[in-house]
Design an enzyme around this catalytic site. Structure first.
Site, PDB file in Angstrom:
ATOM      1  N   ASP A  38       5.191 -46.671  29.782  1.00 50.12           N
ATOM      2  CA  ASP A  38       5.136 -47.718  28.772  1.00 50.12           C
ATOM      3  C   ASP A  38       4.142 -48.826  29.127  1.00 50.12           C
ATOM      4  OD1 ASP A  38       7.611 -50.228  27.803  1.00 50.12           O
ATOM      5  OD2 ASP A  38       5.702 -49.650  26.911  1.00 50.12           O
ATOM      6  N   ASP A 224       0.243 -50.113  22.936  1.00 46.68           N
ATOM      7  CA  ASP A 224       1.568 -49.975  23.522  1.00 46.68           C
ATOM      8  C   ASP A 224       2.109 -48.547  23.429  1.00 46.68           C
ATOM      9  OD1 ASP A 224       4.765 -51.703  22.939  1.00 46.68           O
ATOM     10  OD2 ASP A 224       4.105 -50.225  24.426  1.00 46.68           O
TER      11      ASP A 224
END
Ligand SMILES: CCc1nc(N)nc(N)c1-c1ccc2c(c1)N(CCCOC)[C@H](c1ccccc1)CC2
Length: 338
Positions: A38, A224
């Site tokens: 992430d 992201d």
């Protein structure tokens, strides 16, 4: 450099084009976990054996049991982290973490409470933050920084491929140390990260078809890998959705499947290069018994200052544009994904 000439691949699983995760191990003997790599966060956490049995999201996932690992080091400092979708609380531990065969001694969090919504929908166990140390909670050195300090990587970069077809194998790939020509075509276009210490770039315009809609004066986009969709300020996204005739209901924006083929592209102008998403890229077509449902993979999200207002370009953008995250030069590279 090791067996892969200084690059380390980890295959990823693609769950319904909305969740992408890969396997790591923690502890000796190794305990296996599925984690999202992430770029929107910088901490590693996995569910803890000591999480409350009432935490549904906990007992439906793999849990780390420190009593079974002879390389576990006690820490116990409190920990909590908030994502756009969900909160985790727990405590810190230290143990050997293995990513793509590379072992690092890592401080991570054992999660003792996971917000049921939406972690009960998570097909992964935990999260391995690939963000900069500056955004790491409790000042913990992130996994990728620990790997860089081992000087085993050819380049101080990592790249992410997210497949757009759940039946495709692998569903994606994290490559530490380089880029994987199997998953992109053409050249990379590079953008300087907007602010040192975040995977953020400047958007110079968002257009729908040929019509410029927002961000001509410049706005911020987070690249992201931990988000499924594209999010933007509610005022902008709702205008965009209204223009394409999307209806908002409790699960998000939907369009009439008959109109999908005529939908215009949404184009992001990043670093002088246009990044277009066609309806193929931003509509999730779910064939159902009675009638098909066409979900638009854009969401309203007003991130409060100082971080926001911000656009978040998530999995559906990355699936279209293979992404290289370059820590050496503090820049992000995009190439057309295969
Ligand atoms: C990876 C951690 C994270 N990191 C960052 N920067 N942003 C966010 N939003 C998340 C996050 C937290 C929780 C969940 C999540 C994502 N999910 C999306 C996986 C995306 O995998 C690429 C799933 C989901 C299912 C249903 C509805 C909402 C979300 C499970 C729940």
């Amino acid at each position: 450099p090791g067996p892969n000439n200084g690059t380390v691949p980890t295959p990823l699983t693609n769950y319904l084009d909305t969740q992408y995760f890969g396997e790591i191990s923690i502890g000796s003997p190794p305990q296996m976990f599925n984690v999202v790599f992430d770029t929107g966060s910088a901490n590693l956490w996995v569910p803890s054996q000591s999480c409350s049995p009432f935490s549904t999201a906990c007992f439906t996932h793999n849990r780390y049991d420190s009593s079974q690992s002879h390389t576990h080091v006690e820490n116990g400092t409190g920990f909590s982290i908030n994502y756009a979708s969900g909160t985790i609380r727990g405590f810190l531990s230290e143990d050997v973490v293995v990513v793509g065969g590379l072992p690092v001694v890592q401080v991570f969090a054992e999660a003792t409470s996971l917000s049921a919504m939406p972690f009960i929908f998570a097909k992964f166990d935990g999260v391995l933050g690939m963000g900069y140390p500056s955004v790491a909670i409790d000042g913990i050195t992130p996994v990728f920084d620990r790997i860089m300090s081992q000087h085993v990587l050819k380049e101080e970069v990592f790249s992410i491929y997210y497949s757009r077809d759940p039946k495709h194998s692998p569903g994606g790939e994290l490559l530490l140390g380089g880029t994987d020509p199997n998953y992109y075509t053409g050249n990379f276009n590079y953008l300087e990260t907007r602010e040192m210490g975040k995977w953020e770039v400047t958007i110079k315009g968002v257009s729908l078809g040929a019509k410029m809609m927002f961000c001509e004066e410049g706005c911020t986009a987070v690249i992201d890998t931990g988000s499924s969709y594209i999010t933007g300020p509610a005022s902008s996204v709702s205008m965009l959705m209204e223009t394409i005739g999307a209806q908002l209901d409790e699960t998000g924006y939907k369009v009439n499947c008959e109109t999908v083929k005529m939908l215009p592209s949404v184009t992001f102008l990043l670093g002088g290069q246009e990044y277009a998403l066609t309806h193929e890229d931003y509509i999730i077509w779910q064939s159902q018994i009675e009638e098909d449902v066409c979900i638009v993979s854009f969401r309203d999200l007003d991130v409060p200052p100082p971080t926001g207002p911000v656009w978040i370009l998530g999995a559906n953008f990355i699936a279209r544009y293979y992404t290289e995250f370059d820590r050496r030069n503090n820049r992000i590279g995009f190439a057309t994904a295969v």
